[in-house]
Write an enzyme that holds these catalytic residues in place. Sequence first.
Site, PDB file in Angstrom:
ATOM      1  N   ARG A  70      -6.808  11.460  -6.196  1.00  0.00           N
ATOM      2  CA  ARG A  70      -8.030  10.878  -5.653  1.00  0.00           C
ATOM      3  C   ARG A  70      -9.147  11.907  -5.485  1.00  0.00           C
ATOM      4  NH1 ARG A  70     -11.903   8.974  -4.220  1.00  0.00           N
ATOM      5  NH2 ARG A  70     -12.371   7.338  -2.699  1.00  0.00           N
ATOM      6  N   ARG A 124       0.820  -1.219   0.000  1.00  0.00           N
ATOM      7  CA  ARG A 124       0.000   0.000   0.000  1.00  0.00           C
ATOM      8  C   ARG A 124       0.853   1.268   0.000  1.00  0.00           C
ATOM      9  NH1 ARG A 124      -5.603  -0.560   1.469  1.00  0.00           N
ATOM     10  NH2 ARG A 124      -6.210  -2.560   0.605  1.00  0.00           N
ATOM     11  N   ASP A 178      -6.528  -2.840  -7.702  1.00  0.00           N
ATOM     12  CA  ASP A 178      -7.101  -3.430  -6.492  1.00  0.00           C
ATOM     13  C   ASP A 178      -7.408  -4.893  -6.784  1.00  0.00           C
ATOM     14  OD1 ASP A 178      -8.137  -2.670  -3.692  1.00  0.00           O
ATOM     15  OD2 ASP A 178      -9.778  -3.850  -4.505  1.00  0.00           O
ATOM     16  N   ARG A 191      -3.107   6.059   0.573  1.00  0.00           N
ATOM     17  CA  ARG A 191      -3.592   7.318   1.126  1.00  0.00           C
ATOM     18  C   ARG A 191      -2.613   8.100   1.971  1.00  0.00           C
ATOM     19  NH1 ARG A 191      -8.693   4.552   3.578  1.00  0.00           N
ATOM     20  NH2 ARG A 191      -7.048   3.034   3.848  1.00  0.00           N
ATOM     21  N   TYR A 249     -15.135 -11.686   0.275  1.00  0.00           N
ATOM     22  CA  TYR A 249     -15.881 -10.478  -0.122  1.00  0.00           C
ATOM     23  C   TYR A 249     -17.159 -10.847  -0.868  1.00  0.00           C
ATOM     24  CZ  TYR A 249     -12.034  -7.447   1.314  1.00  0.00           C
ATOM     25  OH  TYR A 249     -11.098  -6.792   2.056  1.00  0.00           O
TER      26      TYR A 249
END
Length: 344
Positions: A32, A19, A68, A23, A143
């Site tokens: 973003r 990652r 992703d 962010r 998921y």
Amino acid sequence: MLRAYRGQPVDHMPVWFMRQAGRSLSEYRAVRMHSNLFEISRSPQLAAEVTIAPVRRLGVDAAILFSDITVPLAAIGIDLEIKPGIGPVIAQPIREPADLRRLRPFEPEQDAPYVTEAVRLLVRELEVPLIGFAGGPFTLASYLIEGGPSRTHTRTRALMYGNPRLWRSLLDALAGIALASLRAQALAGASALQLFESWAGILDPQTYRTYVLPSTVPIFRGLADLDVPRVYFGVGTGELLADMGSAGADVVGVDWRVPLDQARMRLGRKVATQGNLDPAACLAPWEVVRERVTDVLRRAGASAHVFNLGHGVLPETDPEVLRRIVDLVHQHDVITPEGAAVDL
Ligand code: CP3
């Protein structure tokens, strides 16, 4: 990094961060503001820009493609959304045999040409290896079955125990999607591949061997002809390490719950390792960070290891701390026994 992944001697320990493109970087947040995760992933230019940013800013030894694990699922028509601060949410979960029809095979060049296009763009620009990746079958199944993120994966495990035939078909379908996706990224130029089986650590070893490993081995075997190092990662997998080490990957990720030297004993000597700093340690004062990093380096000894966090960079991490970790890892002397290959 590729030498370390292959268990060959290196002059310094390589380092990158899971990652790393996310962010915690202002470069990412700027992109973003105007585009969501899927929009960035579907634009080769934006994906490339976000992928390169941490290489420039942090000096890491590898880039990981910005995408992703849910991108191939969305590309074959699964109705899913990434909810900020929550994760992937699926409108119609998969719970019955008829639902499997929605999981058609993934054809990367037709269904998601933007992924391989981003890879091709990046390998022209990057001076470090590009890591391609896919989601592991258990993690994606979770998921799809839960309909979103879950702490306990209860429905997933209930379906696994209650309907092992449906479970196996689902996992095999997801393994096929992962293999197609990984092969396409490697053929487009990615020099290493990581399978993110993030949530498999919820299982005990016997269950993992029965319900996950049989669908996973074909993924690594199906990549063997490409001569690209294969990394297998999960969280909370301390009890699974011996079995994960036998899945056919060249490298196994180790989170922070098992000290690296102990993890290596559990893994045996056939694979290299990657990890294993607690991501939360990066939020501590520098003296503490340095101590923790040094401990990982000491436990790695002369073994083939690629420094990383035990899981992804936390959004609140100061990139300057990551940059200093890169310097610290690079300054560390990797003591290789004279004349010997790295202790694999
Ligand atoms: O590592 C990188 O920098 C490359 C990009 C990458 C992303 N997701 C971007 C992303 C990678 C390798 C992933 C893999 C991924 N995605 C995993 C496996 C790794 C892991 O953390 O265990 C998993 C489980 C997912 C599913 C997923 N997607 C989650 C749990 C989330 C976070 C939700 C949240 O906001 O907390 C996402 C969204 C996501 N994927 C973001 C990023 C940068 C945040 C999107 C945003 O900006 O809103």
